[in-house]
Design a protein around this motif. Structure first.
Motif, PDB file in Angstrom:
ATOM      1  N   ARG A   1       0.689  -1.209  -0.063  1.00  0.00           N
ATOM      2  CA  ARG A   1       0.158  -0.152   0.058  1.00  0.00           C
ATOM      3  C   ARG A   1       1.024   1.252   0.005  1.00  0.00           C
ATOM      4  NH1 ARG A   1      -4.622  -1.425   4.524  1.00  0.00           N
ATOM      5  NH2 ARG A   1      -5.747  -3.185   3.014  1.00  0.00           N
ATOM      6  N   ARG A   2       1.891   1.307   0.785  1.00  0.00           N
ATOM      7  CA  ARG A   2       2.830   2.334   0.938  1.00  0.00           C
ATOM      8  C   ARG A   2       3.405   2.655  -0.587  1.00  0.00           C
ATOM      9  NH1 ARG A   2       4.443   5.048   5.467  1.00  0.00           N
ATOM     10  NH2 ARG A   2       5.517   6.360   3.987  1.00  0.00           N
ATOM     11  N   LEU A   3       3.859   1.496  -1.214  1.00  0.00           N
ATOM     12  CA  LEU A   3       4.596   1.716  -2.495  1.00  0.00           C
ATOM     13  C   LEU A   3       3.519   2.096  -3.214  1.00  0.00           C
ATOM     14  CD1 LEU A   3       6.708  -1.579  -2.604  1.00  0.00           C
ATOM     15  CD2 LEU A   3       7.588   0.661  -2.341  1.00  0.00           C
ATOM     16  N   ALA A   4       2.264   1.673  -3.249  1.00  0.00           N
ATOM     17  CA  ALA A   4       1.230   2.411  -4.194  1.00  0.00           C
ATOM     18  C   ALA A   4       1.103   3.594  -4.223  1.00  0.00           C
ATOM     19  CB  ALA A   4      -0.030   1.620  -4.219  1.00  0.00           C
ATOM     20  N   GLY A   5       0.980   4.046  -2.581  1.00  0.00           N
ATOM     21  CA  GLY A   5       0.912   5.595  -2.525  1.00  0.00           C
ATOM     22  C   GLY A   5       2.266   6.413  -2.859  1.00  0.00           C
ATOM     23  N   MET A   6       3.353   5.802  -2.986  1.00  0.00           N
ATOM     24  CA  MET A   6       4.444   6.589  -3.398  1.00  0.00           C
ATOM     25  C   MET A   6       4.332   6.648  -4.799  1.00  0.00           C
ATOM     26  SD  MET A   6       7.677   4.468  -1.382  1.00  0.00           S
ATOM     27  CE  MET A   6       8.750   4.899  -2.338  1.00  0.00           C
ATOM     28  N   MET A   7       3.878   5.803  -5.574  1.00  0.00           N
ATOM     29  CA  MET A   7       3.658   5.889  -7.071  1.00  0.00           C
ATOM     30  C   MET A   7       2.836   7.141  -7.418  1.00  0.00           C
ATOM     31  SD  MET A   7       5.766   3.692  -8.507  1.00  0.00           S
ATOM     32  CE  MET A   7       5.150   3.996 -10.092  1.00  0.00           C
ATOM     33  N   VAL A   8       1.702   7.351  -6.651  1.00  0.00           N
ATOM     34  CA  VAL A   8       1.028   8.645  -6.708  1.00  0.00           C
ATOM     35  C   VAL A   8       1.617   9.882  -6.345  1.00  0.00           C
ATOM     36  CG1 VAL A   8      -1.191   9.648  -5.951  1.00  0.00           C
ATOM     37  CG2 VAL A   8      -1.105   7.103  -6.154  1.00  0.00           C
ATOM     38  N   VAL A   9       2.394   9.902  -5.393  1.00  0.00           N
ATOM     39  CA  VAL A   9       3.152  10.814  -4.771  1.00  0.00           C
ATOM     40  C   VAL A   9       4.121  11.493  -6.089  1.00  0.00           C
ATOM     41  CG1 VAL A   9       4.649  11.855  -3.241  1.00  0.00           C
ATOM     42  CG2 VAL A   9       2.937  10.433  -2.514  1.00  0.00           C
ATOM     43  N   MET A  10       4.823  10.405  -6.528  1.00  0.00           N
ATOM     44  CA  MET A  10       5.866  10.676  -7.390  1.00  0.00           C
ATOM     45  C   MET A  10       5.113  11.074  -8.653  1.00  0.00           C
ATOM     46  SD  MET A  10       8.444  10.301  -5.971  1.00  0.00           S
ATOM     47  CE  MET A  10       9.597  10.900  -7.281  1.00  0.00           C
TER      48      MET A  10
END
Length: 313
Positions: A7-16
């Motif tokens: 979930r955090r990695l998915a959120g990181m993709m959105v942030v990036m």
């Protein structure tokens, strides 16, 4: 834990993705024709038009952005206009300096902030506590570039203990490289140690009044054992958080410090790229720095479970 990381990695993709869009827009809303700025005043209209075509600046902004995203998906950060090399290669060549500078700066900030913060909390209300808080406010108020210039004046010019600037000759060893980074690391670490000191003091004060600490003292345990073994471990989560945020901030703060000390790091590269309007370098460098910032935050979150087994994801 695995679900949390995904979930955090998915959120990181959105942030990036958001960061990429912001960087792309900012680089293009600056007044002036970037192609004309890159080529200089002696460029002909034909040369400017050819460069605009080469950079894809003659295409609609949406098309440029989609091309930009497709390149990022292929881990292609583009090619620098002035350096005539891939942006990833230019960043990799300067990553060692910036990485060592950040690591040394964080180490100095932690070695100052954490012990002094613990001592300040243990001596709450005494002259040591008041002195530590006063010095922390003073350190936080002084810009790093002023500290750097002062260190150069007294420790590199008046007393030639350290190099004035630069990163040493090309064949310099690690010891010589680190010697060139001592003053920049001190200039960057001292102001950032203030925040760590204050968070450490506050976090320690929150736990020193708890029942288990009073019980440990009632059992006759030495004060250092009570503070370091019982209180500090339970106060580490806020301290880890601020250390992680400080490390991320120092990467951005290295831009000014590298400029003051003439260090050929990533910060110096970004400044040069901004002055030259080198789009690929600006976008690539800011994207990489943002990615590192997000990864540091994720690492700190994962360390919570190591420090405190009660934390569950």
């Amino acid at each position: 834990m695995l679900v949390y990381i995904v979930r955090r990695l998915a959120g990181m993709m959105v942030v990036m993705l958001i960061v990429a869009a912001v960087v792309f827009i900012i680089a293009r809303v600056v007044p002036g024709d970037p192609a004309a700025v890159m080529l200089g005043s002696s460029a002909t209209p034909e040369d400017i038009a050819a460069l605009r075509t080469r950079l894809g600046l003659d295409q609609p902004l949406l098309t440029q952005f989609l091309i930009y995203l497709s390149d990022i998906a292929r881990l292609d950060l583009g090619e620098s206009i002035f350096l005539n090399r891939p942006v990833a290669q230019a960043l990799a060549e300067r990553a060692e300096l910036t990485g060592l500078l950040t690591l040394m700066s964080v180490s100095i900030a932690v070695l100052i902030g954490v012990p002094v913060g613990i001592l300040s909390a243990a001596m709450r209300g005494r002259w040591i506590d008041q002195s530590a808080l006063g010095l922390a406010m003073l350190a936080a108020s002084i810009p790093s570039f002023w500290i750097g210039l002062t260190l150069i004046k007294y420790l590199a010019v008046d007393l030639p203990w350290f190099p004035v600037a630069g990163y040493g000759p090309p064949d310099a060893g690690l010891a010589e490289r680190l010697r060139h980074l001592v003053l920049p690391a001190v200039a960057l670490g001292i102001p950032n140690s203030a925040l760590i000191l204050r968070f450490t003091r506050t976090s320690m004060l929150d736990v020193l009044g708890d029942d288990y600490v009073r019980t440990a003292r009632a059992k006759g345990l030495p004060p250092m054992v009570v503070i370091l073994k019982h209180a500090l471990r339970n106060a580490l989560i806020p301290i880890l958080t601020v250390i992680g945020l400080t490390a991320a901030v120092m990467i951005a703060g290295a831009i000014v410090t590298e400029t003051v000390f003439g260090l050929p790091g990533v910060g110096n590269l970004i400044v040069s790229a901004v002055l030259r309007r080198d789009y690929p370098v600006i976008q690539g460098a800011l994207l990489v720095v943002s990615g590192i910032y997000v990864l540091i935050n994720l690492t700190v979150d994962l360390l919570y479970a190591v420090v405190d087994p009660r934390v569950r994801y």
